[in-house]
Write a protein that holds these residues in place. Sequence first.
Motif, short mmCIF file in Angstrom:
data_model
loop_
_atom_site.label_atom_id
_atom_site.label_comp_id
_atom_site.label_asym_id
_atom_site.label_seq_id
_atom_site.Cartn_x
_atom_site.Cartn_y
_atom_site.Cartn_z
N ASN A 485 0.84 -1.20 0.00
CA ASN A 485 0.00 0.00 0.00
C ASN A 485 0.88 1.25 0.00
OD1 ASN A 485 0.91 0.31 2.65
ND2 ASN A 485 -1.00 -0.40 3.58
N LEU A 491 0.39 -5.94 1.28
CA LEU A 491 -0.98 -6.44 1.17
C LEU A 491 -0.96 -7.88 0.67
CD1 LEU A 491 -2.58 -3.32 -0.56
CD2 LEU A 491 -2.46 -3.82 1.89
N ALA A 534 -10.60 -6.40 -0.16
CA ALA A 534 -9.32 -6.85 0.42
C ALA A 534 -9.01 -8.29 0.05
CB ALA A 534 -9.31 -6.66 1.93
N PHE A 551 -6.08 -10.01 1.80
CA PHE A 551 -4.96 -9.10 2.00
C PHE A 551 -4.36 -9.31 3.39
CE2 PHE A 551 -5.93 -5.29 -1.04
CZ PHE A 551 -5.81 -6.15 -2.13
N GLU A 554 -4.57 -3.50 5.45
CA GLU A 554 -5.53 -2.65 4.76
C GLU A 554 -4.84 -1.72 3.78
OE1 GLU A 554 -7.70 -0.55 7.72
OE2 GLU A 554 -8.75 -2.32 8.47
#
Length: 609
Positions: A485, A491, A534, A551, A554
């Motif tokens: 991210n 992730l 996700a 994921f 987040e």
Amino acid sequence: MKNIILHIFILLFTFFRGVGQKPQLQYVGDDHTCNTNFHDGQMLPSIGTHNFQILRANRSYPNLADDLGWTYNHAPNLAYWNGFFWCQYLSTPMGEHSEPGISLITKSKDGILWEKPKIIFPIYFYYEKAQKYVEVKNTIMHQRMAFYVAPNGRLLVFGHYGGNDGDGIGRVVREVKNDFNFGPIYFIRVNDDWKGNVAYPLYKDSSDQEFVKACNDFLGDPVRRIQWWEEDFLAHDAQSFYLPYERQKAFSFYSISDSLKIGLFKSRMTIITMDGGTRWSEPSPSASFKYGGAKIWGQKLDNNQYALVYNPTDNKNRHPLGVAISDDGLNFNNLSLVHGEVPVKRYWGIEKRPGPQYVRGISEGNGNPPGNDLWVVYSVSKEDIWVSKIPVPISRLQNGKIEDNFNEASSMDIIKGWNIYRPKWCPVSIRKISTKNDKSLCLKDFDPLDYAKALRVLEKQIKNTISFDLFLETMNAPFFVDLNNSLGQALIRFSVNKKNEITIEGLSGNKNKKIFLKRKQWYPIKIKYDAKNASYDITIKNLMEKKDLCFLSEGIPQRIEFRTGFYRLNRKIQEYKSGDQRVVGWDEKGAEQPVEPTEVCIDNFKTHQ
């Protein structure tokens, strides 16, 4: 139009100066500091930046480094002259202000591959009477600048014997020849209160009048000579030769116009001149800039923007190294990451602060390399010397799809659009693979304590598909692929170990059953993600297909990185290896010889939306 705006700005500056005010250098964004709990500060990368290691210190095998074996290497400076990059730096056997000290110099045609350093200023011996014999002593070197390309084309290199407390021996000068040889050493300025022996003649004694003229041109430059102020602040003429203010440290400057120049020091202090450098404002702090005790570098870029390169922290940490940009030279914004790696210090030494620090670029008049890039040098943990190439215009956001097959690359070492971390023993380059005729991006790693890394910034998309081909040449260390991210948090992460086994992080039991890749074979890999949910699917053609995986954290994918080692950016950094400056530290074992290599290649990298 630009000239009109500049004229108005100068008039306003003159007015403010008349009423006791002056324009303020400031950072106007909200992201003026970084999270130093992470080596990269969780900053957005400056897209396309390449980090190249110039020197990897090596005590036991000095032939693999500088033929010297000293492990404190720091305070580099940079110039570009006669088609070569030139880098000078300080060195001592193991720690800061630890005698003896010397200066070395190296050169490079492309800024990537550097010749073995040579000693430019050797150990300085001085003598004192003792009861029985003459006592022989030596000193350190301490200088904040090195290079001066004179109007007559001569390249001068300066050094200072002694520390920065005002009682050193003096400033020396030497000419660098284009064939990497040097002229004699001369003193150009001896400390007024030095009572010991003066080992070299004064520059005026040289029979080379063009050399003498080059020295005089520097001495007559009221801006550039401020770079000597820190070590020479107790000189009898310091207030007229330098500045009539309290001494500041590590001066650098950039010009907004011929008359308007900005001066920068350590400790967030700034000065401004409106007459080209004859008179300067009194040093004052720039409160909106946050950086620790290390240097800051300012430079006007080839696209007429301005850059400041520094450690953007609100504490004494010297990591990461970032760059901010400005359109007017006063209001800076959009901090992005230049160098965010802090490998383990291999050698103990006094005051070897961790991180990429003491940054310097190419001063005005000291050359301009081909292309529009910003080049900066710095040390990492006062142990190794690095250089970074930062593409201009400087950007931290990717727009649009990516399609990289590397066949059109004009250089084997510059990978356009990619951020490259390349230690000496971890080359990252483009080359042809024996199994096919086209070019690929290859990461090789034979460093026992560091890794190679290639990173691609991605457009921020809620849904997207990423694909690439993976090739394992040799595997003696784990290889990782992280989809991260905006903060650099993974992730999605999968790895291949030295047994060629692929592991998807976050899976367990039957969901992560053993799957092995074969070496010297290409594997098309596809990752399809949905950040809103996700989740992601991952496919390795003819080998593996997994769907609806979760994921690891987040966020929305904004970069992908390929790395020949474990994630380490959250490793706690100790200022001193022993945890206490008063306690002797240690050297890392097994750090001085290459290990069996790992080599992995990437090709046909694409984003599909």
